[in-house]
Design a protein around this motif. Structure first.
Motif, mmCIF file in Angstrom:
data_model
loop_
_atom_site.group_PDB
_atom_site.id
_atom_site.type_symbol
_atom_site.label_atom_id
_atom_site.label_comp_id
_atom_site.label_asym_id
_atom_site.label_seq_id
_atom_site.Cartn_x
_atom_site.Cartn_y
_atom_site.Cartn_z
ATOM 1 N N ARG A 1 -7.240 -5.888 6.801
ATOM 2 C CA ARG A 1 -5.403 -6.008 7.179
ATOM 3 C C ARG A 1 -5.327 -7.331 7.660
ATOM 4 O O ARG A 1 -4.046 -8.023 7.439
ATOM 5 N N LEU B 1 3.461 -5.181 -5.809
ATOM 6 C CA LEU B 1 4.690 -5.219 -4.754
ATOM 7 C C LEU B 1 5.888 -5.860 -5.402
ATOM 8 O O LEU B 1 6.826 -5.353 -5.293
ATOM 9 N N VAL C 1 -1.759 6.560 1.980
ATOM 10 C CA VAL C 1 -0.789 5.677 2.593
ATOM 11 C C VAL C 1 0.586 6.433 2.476
ATOM 12 O O VAL C 1 1.058 7.102 1.474
ATOM 13 N N LEU D 1 0.395 -1.455 -1.003
ATOM 14 C CA LEU D 1 -0.242 -1.633 0.097
ATOM 15 C C LEU D 1 -1.772 -1.078 0.294
ATOM 16 O O LEU D 1 -2.756 -1.752 0.661
ATOM 17 N N CYS E 1 -4.071 -3.381 -1.935
ATOM 18 C CA CYS E 1 -4.343 -4.688 -1.441
ATOM 19 C C CYS E 1 -5.261 -4.625 -0.068
ATOM 20 O O CYS E 1 -6.659 -5.501 -0.015
ATOM 21 N N VAL F 1 0.039 -8.155 1.181
ATOM 22 C CA VAL F 1 0.854 -7.110 0.910
ATOM 23 C C VAL F 1 1.291 -6.657 2.352
ATOM 24 O O VAL F 1 2.351 -6.559 2.777
ATOM 25 N N TYR F 2 -0.034 -6.464 3.184
ATOM 26 C CA TYR F 2 0.369 -5.967 4.622
ATOM 27 C C TYR F 2 1.152 -7.106 5.342
ATOM 28 O O TYR F 2 1.944 -6.690 6.217
ATOM 29 N N SER G 1 -4.464 -9.582 4.605
ATOM 30 C CA SER G 1 -3.850 -8.677 3.257
ATOM 31 C C SER G 1 -2.431 -9.451 3.000
ATOM 32 O O SER G 1 -1.649 -9.487 3.844
ATOM 33 N N VAL H 1 3.658 -0.866 10.329
ATOM 34 C CA VAL H 1 2.546 -0.149 9.395
ATOM 35 C C VAL H 1 1.350 0.459 10.513
ATOM 36 O O VAL H 1 0.808 -0.754 11.210
ATOM 37 N N MET I 1 4.964 -6.719 4.241
ATOM 38 C CA MET I 1 5.402 -5.345 4.435
ATOM 39 C C MET I 1 5.744 -5.303 6.200
ATOM 40 O O MET I 1 6.463 -4.674 6.372
ATOM 41 N N THR I 2 5.011 -6.036 6.750
ATOM 42 C CA THR I 2 5.137 -6.111 8.332
ATOM 43 C C THR I 2 5.885 -6.946 8.870
ATOM 44 O O THR I 2 6.651 -7.032 9.822
#
Lengths: 188, 188
Positions: free
Chosen positions: A166, B90, A120, A94, A97, A171-172, A169, B181, A175-176
């Protein structure tokens, strides 16, 4: 190409960056990528991921060498600290990225960066993965990122770099918002 | 402790694993962990994550040394291959988490593992992160994991190890279900 020979603002080759965007606009098919990792169990919670080939821009690519990354649990979790925990590798993905994107965006906007650092951190209650409390999830309960951005622009414009990174991204997003993951098994 | 001195099935210290479970049952507060990564921008899309300290089992922990991991974009994405892409890190986190869990579960179930390998691949359409098509997401559209598990048990029991590891994987949970996040920025 070594970094010493790189040109352009923030070490970003901005003309090539824009040329790449134009090439993708002209042929959107080249935007389809596939990334891959191979993992090999070593012993106990210690295992090793190997990263090299990927598909993109219409063809297979191979790096000049493999990237390998060990993962393990720490002794307090009955491992041997041969590498970070997988959950820490996730946090690294994260931070990396958001930072890669930020540098590209700054260059595209003509903003010279100074130092860019970030932390992070993720809170996780292991009652989940230990199977001791069904009300506790396995993964992080919350992840916090703090960016420190220095550069030749007013604070608002520097903060806007993080916002845009953001917003774009990979990876963001995963992940979200999550991603469908399929798992197959072949045995013996 | 080096791996050579490790004892127990699959390199897992099973008595300590069960003792750890008992300790957490007796004092659930020690299950609260916090993991952390610090990232430093290097140049262009190249940046470096450093992993060391974490909180868990009621106290701060520090490893004997830092783990550092570089990330970069490949030349076809205007980077220099100084490390894998963040999106590949990731995938590594996912493969590593499933594998670490599998080894523990096999040991707890008394199953001796032979070779355990896996591949993780993710499909991503860069029209998303390039901002060229609002209908395309930034992150992976799909991730596929294939495990190859050899061990001293029938196929059904080996496959069940992967199922249970998935059911208790921190990274799988985050990647499939998402996590909140937050991102803060401090400038100049």
């Amino acid at each position: 190409m070594s970094e010493a020979t790189k040109e352009g603002l923030n070490g970003v080759d901005v003309p090539t960056l824009f040329a790449t965007l134009d090439a993708v606009k002209a042929n959107p098919e080249i935007a389809k990528f596939q990334f891959r990792v191979a993992n090999q169990w070593v012993s106990g919670t210690h295992n090793r991921g190997t990263i090299n080939g990927y598909y993109g821009a219409g063809q297979e690519h191979q790096r000049s060498g493999d990237f390998t990354f060990d993962a393990d649990h720490p002794p307090v979790l009955v491992g041997n600290d041969n590498g970070p925990t997988p959950a820490e590798h996730l946090l690294h993905a994260l931070g990396a990225c958001l930072t890669s994107g930020l540098a590209n965006i700054a260059a595209a906007r003509g903003i010279e960066l100074g130092e860019v650092t970030s932390t992070v951190e993720g809170d996780i209650n292991l009652l989940g993965i230990l199977g001791l409390d069904p009300s506790v999830r396995n993964g992080y309960e919350a992840v916090r990122v703090v960016f420190h951005v220095k550069g030749e622009a007013e604070a608002e414009k520097l903060a806007a770099l993080v916002d845009q990174s953001r917003a774009r991204s990979a990876v963001y997003d995963v992940m979200t918002n999550g991603v469908p993951v399929s798992i197959e098994v072949e045995t013996n």
